[in-house]
Scaffold this motif. Structure first.
Motif, PDB file in Angstrom:
ATOM      1  N   SER A   9     101.122  98.125 119.599  1.00 36.47           N
ATOM      2  CA  SER A   9     100.893  99.363 118.851  1.00 36.47           C
ATOM      3  C   SER A   9      99.401  99.573 118.585  1.00 36.47           C
ATOM      4  CB  SER A   9     101.665  99.326 117.529  1.00 36.47           C
ATOM      5  OG  SER A   9     101.410 100.483 116.767  1.00 36.47           O
ATOM      6  N   PHE A  10      98.704  98.504 118.252  1.00 34.35           N
ATOM      7  CA  PHE A  10      97.264  98.606 118.001  1.00 34.35           C
ATOM      8  C   PHE A  10      96.516  98.968 119.283  1.00 34.35           C
ATOM      9  CE2 PHE A  10      93.114  96.345 117.884  1.00 34.35           C
ATOM     10  CZ  PHE A  10      92.490  97.188 116.980  1.00 34.35           C
ATOM     11  N   ILE A  11      96.913  98.367 120.408  1.00 34.36           N
ATOM     12  CA  ILE A  11      96.278  98.683 121.695  1.00 34.36           C
ATOM     13  C   ILE A  11      96.466 100.151 122.039  1.00 34.36           C
ATOM     14  CG2 ILE A  11      96.443  98.279 124.190  1.00 34.36           C
ATOM     15  CD1 ILE A  11      96.967  95.337 123.567  1.00 34.36           C
ATOM     16  N   GLU A  12      97.668 100.658 121.813  1.00 29.22           N
ATOM     17  CA  GLU A  12      97.937 102.072 122.096  1.00 29.22           C
ATOM     18  C   GLU A  12      97.069 102.980 121.229  1.00 29.22           C
ATOM     19  OE1 GLU A  12     102.603 102.094 123.489  1.00 29.22           O
ATOM     20  OE2 GLU A  12     102.144 101.929 121.354  1.00 29.22           O
ATOM     21  N   THR A  13      96.769 102.559 120.008  1.00 30.32           N
ATOM     22  CA  THR A  13      95.976 103.369 119.083  1.00 30.32           C
ATOM     23  C   THR A  13      94.546 103.540 119.569  1.00 30.32           C
ATOM     24  OG1 THR A  13      97.316 102.616 117.215  1.00 30.32           O
ATOM     25  CG2 THR A  13      95.161 103.563 116.702  1.00 30.32           C
ATOM     26  N   ILE A  14      93.955 102.482 120.123  1.00 34.51           N
ATOM     27  CA  ILE A  14      92.539 102.532 120.511  1.00 34.51           C
ATOM     28  C   ILE A  14      92.339 102.759 122.006  1.00 34.51           C
ATOM     29  CG2 ILE A  14      91.890 101.015 118.597  1.00 34.51           C
ATOM     30  CD1 ILE A  14      91.642  98.732 120.622  1.00 34.51           C
ATOM     31  N   TRP A  15      93.432 102.850 122.765  1.00 39.37           N
ATOM     32  CA  TRP A  15      93.351 102.912 124.218  1.00 39.37           C
ATOM     33  C   TRP A  15      92.495 104.077 124.703  1.00 39.37           C
ATOM     34  CZ3 TRP A  15      94.612  99.593 127.962  1.00 39.37           C
ATOM     35  CH2 TRP A  15      94.711 100.053 129.271  1.00 39.37           C
ATOM     36  N   SER A  16      92.708 105.279 124.174  1.00 35.04           N
ATOM     37  CA  SER A  16      92.020 106.460 124.687  1.00 35.04           C
ATOM     38  C   SER A  16      90.521 106.426 124.435  1.00 35.04           C
ATOM     39  CB  SER A  16      92.620 107.728 124.057  1.00 35.04           C
ATOM     40  OG  SER A  16      92.478 107.687 122.638  1.00 35.04           O
ATOM     41  N   ASP A  17      90.069 105.649 123.455  1.00 34.49           N
ATOM     42  CA  ASP A  17      88.638 105.563 123.143  1.00 34.49           C
ATOM     43  C   ASP A  17      87.950 104.406 123.850  1.00 34.49           C
ATOM     44  OD1 ASP A  17      88.803 107.735 121.388  1.00 34.49           O
ATOM     45  OD2 ASP A  17      89.437 106.444 119.735  1.00 34.49           O
ATOM     46  N   ALA A  18      88.690 103.628 124.619  1.00 39.30           N
ATOM     47  CA  ALA A  18      88.139 102.431 125.257  1.00 39.30           C
ATOM     48  C   ALA A  18      87.598 102.757 126.644  1.00 39.30           C
ATOM     49  CB  ALA A  18      89.205 101.350 125.357  1.00 39.30           C
ATOM     50  N   LYS A  19      86.482 102.111 127.000  1.00 39.69           N
ATOM     51  CA  LYS A  19      85.948 102.238 128.345  1.00 39.69           C
ATOM     52  C   LYS A  19      86.812 101.427 129.318  1.00 39.69           C
ATOM     53  CE  LYS A  19      81.194 102.842 126.713  1.00 39.69           C
ATOM     54  NZ  LYS A  19      79.800 102.302 126.730  1.00 39.69           N
ATOM     55  N   ALA A  20      86.539 101.590 130.608  1.00 36.45           N
ATOM     56  CA  ALA A  20      87.379 100.954 131.635  1.00 36.45           C
ATOM     57  C   ALA A  20      87.418  99.441 131.475  1.00 36.45           C
ATOM     58  CB  ALA A  20      86.886 101.333 133.025  1.00 36.45           C
ATOM     59  N   ASP A  21      86.250  98.810 131.261  1.00 37.76           N
ATOM     60  CA  ASP A  21      86.224  97.355 131.100  1.00 37.76           C
ATOM     61  C   ASP A  21      87.016  96.918 129.882  1.00 37.76           C
ATOM     62  OD1 ASP A  21      84.714  97.040 133.340  1.00 37.76           O
ATOM     63  OD2 ASP A  21      82.803  96.782 132.307  1.00 37.76           O
ATOM     64  N   ALA A  22      86.920  97.706 128.819  1.00 37.15           N
ATOM     65  CA  ALA A  22      87.662  97.366 127.605  1.00 37.15           C
ATOM     66  C   ALA A  22      89.163  97.548 127.827  1.00 37.15           C
ATOM     67  CB  ALA A  22      87.193  98.239 126.444  1.00 37.15           C
ATOM     68  N   ARG A  23      89.549  98.584 128.569  1.00 38.77           N
ATOM     69  CA  ARG A  23      90.981  98.792 128.846  1.00 38.77           C
ATOM     70  C   ARG A  23      91.541  97.639 129.679  1.00 38.77           C
ATOM     71  NH1 ARG A  23      89.126 103.916 130.128  1.00 38.77           N
ATOM     72  NH2 ARG A  23      89.780 103.786 132.309  1.00 38.77           N
ATOM     73  N   LEU A  24      90.742  97.172 130.638  1.00 38.70           N
ATOM     74  CA  LEU A  24      91.179  96.032 131.444  1.00 38.70           C
ATOM     75  C   LEU A  24      91.334  94.794 130.574  1.00 38.70           C
ATOM     76  CD1 LEU A  24      91.792  94.943 134.295  1.00 38.70           C
ATOM     77  CD2 LEU A  24      89.355  94.383 134.496  1.00 38.70           C
ATOM     78  N   ALA A  25      90.409  94.613 129.632  1.00 37.03           N
ATOM     79  CA  ALA A  25      90.490  93.467 128.728  1.00 37.03           C
ATOM     80  C   ALA A  25      91.743  93.548 127.861  1.00 37.03           C
ATOM     81  CB  ALA A  25      89.241  93.420 127.846  1.00 37.03           C
ATOM     82  N   LEU A  26      92.028  94.728 127.359  1.00 39.60           N
ATOM     83  CA  LEU A  26      93.227  94.911 126.539  1.00 39.60           C
ATOM     84  C   LEU A  26      94.489  94.667 127.373  1.00 39.60           C
ATOM     85  CD1 LEU A  26      92.116  98.131 124.625  1.00 39.60           C
ATOM     86  CD2 LEU A  26      92.280  95.821 123.689  1.00 39.60           C
ATOM     87  N   MET A  27      94.441  95.065 128.633  1.00 41.30           N
ATOM     88  CA  MET A  27      95.580  94.829 129.522  1.00 41.30           C
ATOM     89  C   MET A  27      95.812  93.331 129.705  1.00 41.30           C
ATOM     90  SD  MET A  27      97.680  96.787 131.355  1.00 41.30           S
ATOM     91  CE  MET A  27      96.757  98.282 131.710  1.00 41.30           C
TER      92      MET A  27
END
Length: 512
Positions: free
Chosen positions: A196-214
């Motif tokens: 749920s927290f990842i979904e909250t910040i996903w749209s504001d994250a850069k590509a590298d950060a999205r990969l890290a969250l993944m």
């Protein structure tokens, strides 16, 4: 004092011949009003002392207690051992160090404080060892690592490298960054809340950060993550899309796997020829947008070219239970049917092998292992050997290998399957298995007529798993042929060094 320093600086820059200098100090180092280089230098020394006198150190952020004090350690320290210092300096190999770290963790001890810097430096340069090292650093080791940027990898073992990089380059505020630092722990204990927290910040994250969250989602992956991962297949980043597809492959009930399963009838079919089943394969002709979305790429994986590569990638995405259900046949029958196809056997077996590893599917792994002689033509020996740990429980591996070694003929190092399996068994061998392998080693020594780099490397690695007491006794009695070459002397010296240091490890942890 500032005015005096300015005048002194001007005179020093221009030279006393062009800019006459008169001392401005009440207490002059030379005295008199004469302008001279000596007067200038004396005043420079005096003013420098005045400028620095009473200077306070720069204030550090946070409280003094937070910065200086180390948390108390509840774990007792291991001994300040010379052999640990040798190990973290790279001698005589990674095997004994990993053994020491595992035994230290099992004994609920931590690295001695005098060994911490060398151990932390070793972790900086050896990524694979980091989880083992981090587990035995204790509070002091983690605290010490915070003062040296080269040791930030300690934080990475809790946070993950990619997530650390995402934090460093992102524009999130400190409150979000603090939640991210706790994300890995949250994922382990409360996976839905972390998602749920990842979904909250996903749209504001850069590509590298999205990969890290993944990457964080890999821990405790379950069907609740499937809708989020399915949506990530449309991400703007190619790497994020590929990672989402990899994670969806692990979920047997994901829509991605179901889409791949739906393609199965167009790719594979069973035919009977002379009373035997034969698996037929029709390659996928092109890489469509739908297949790209599901993670397929243009990478050529086999000798069959791009079409074969697309086909193999699809088969890797089909759960094995769906294959047996679709054909209504057991795995053994399907593998035999694939072997009877003279053109595409390697492709099908490779795809099923990778899927078995991905699923940790013991039933298929056992069949691959049982048919080693037949399947070794299509799959590498090291790949088949890697299934040994899936098929045989750790406490039974030694006995299984001992039975095989007892039946093996010399030279042992030419028994490809057995040699590969012995290398996969990474634990400490029993005295019986060690003695039996050393008997073969003794026979092999007498049969070798010239330098064999493979033999030298093989037994150098085996020494890291043999029981050290047994190996030491053998090395005291071994005799080399009169015409023995230097490489044999070097091999025995290596085995002796490994045996000695592993003996010290076993002695330290009470295993003798």
């Amino acid at each position: 004092m500032s005015d005096a320093w300015d005048k002194l600086s001007v005179a020093a820059l221009l030279g006393t011949e062009r800019q006459p200098y008169t001392s401005q100090l009440l207490l002059s180092g030379i005295g008199g009003e004469a302008s001279s280089e000596a007067q200038l230098l004396a005043d420079a020394a005096t003013l420098s002392l005045q400028r620095n006198a009473g200077r306070l150190p720069e204030a550090a952020e946070g409280s003094l207690q937070t910065i200086i004090l180390c948390p108390e350690d509840s774990l007792p320290m291991a001994t300040d051992s010379l052999h640990l210092r040798q190990l973290v300096q790279g001698q005589p190999g990674d095997g004994p160090l990993k053994e020491w770290l595992e035994l230290c963790q099992q004994a609920s001890k931590r690295v001695h404080i005098t060994c911490l810097p060398d151990t932390l430096n070793y972790g900086r340069n050896n990524v694979d060892a980091r989880p083992y090292i981090s587990a035995v650093l204790g509070e002091r080791g983690h605290w010490l690592a915070s003062f040296n940027q080269d040791w930030y990898w300690v934080r990475d073992t809790v946070l993950a490298d990619a997530l650390r990089d995402a934090l460093d380059t992102s524009s999130w505020d400190e409150s979000i960054k603090e939640q991210l630092r706790n994300l890995v722990t949250t994922r382990a204990s409360a996976p839905e809340r972390a998602l749920s927290f990842i979904e909250t910040i996903w749209s504001d994250a850069k590509a590298d950060a999205r990969l890290a969250l993944m990457n964080v989602l890999e821990d405790n992956l379950s069907q609740i993550d499937e809708p989020f991962l399915e949506a990530a297949l449309d991400d703007s980043s190619k790497r994020v899309r590929a990672r989402a597809a990899e994670l969806l492959m692990r979920l047997s009930q994901s829509r991605l796997n179901k889409r791949m399963t739906a393609r199965l009838p167009d790719i594979l079919s069973l035919e009977q020829r002379r009373g035997n089943w034969v698996m037929q394969l029709t390659p996928i002709p092109e890489l469509t947008n739908d297949l790209k979305r599901d993670g397929l790429n243009d990478e050529t994986r086999s000798q069959g070219g791009k079409k074969a590569s697309y086909t193999q990638q699809v088969l890797e995405r089909v759960p094995l239970e769906h294959i047996t259900a679709h054909f209504e046949q057991d795995p053994n029958t399907l593998i035999d049917a694939a072997v009877r196809n003279k053109d595409w056997t390697a492709l099908m077996l490779t795809a099923w092998f990778k899927r078995a590893v991905l699923e940790d599917n013991k039933a298929w792994a056992q069949i691959f292992m049982a048919n080693w002689d037949k399947l070794g033509k299509f799959l590498p020996n090291y790949a088949l050997a890697s299934l040994f740990g899936m098929v045989v429980p750790p406490d039974e591996q030694d006995a299984v290998l001992l039975k095989r070694v007892n039946k093996a003929s010399s030279p042992l190092y030419k028994q490809t399957e057995l040699v590969t399996l012995l290398g996969v068994h990474k634990g400490s061998w029993s005295p019986e298995l060690t003695r039996k392998v050393l008997e073969h080693f003794n026979d092999d020594l007498a049969s070798i007529k010239k330098h064999s780099p493979y033999f030298q490397q093989l037994y150098g690695e085996y020494a890291q798993h043999m029981r050290p007491q047994t190996l030491q006794k053998y090395l005291q009695t071994v005799t080399l042929p009169l015409d023995a070459a230097n490489w044999l002397d070097n091999l025995l010296a290596t085995m002796r060094d490994v045996a000695d240091i592993r003996y010290a490890i076993h002695e330290e942890f009470g295993l003798l």
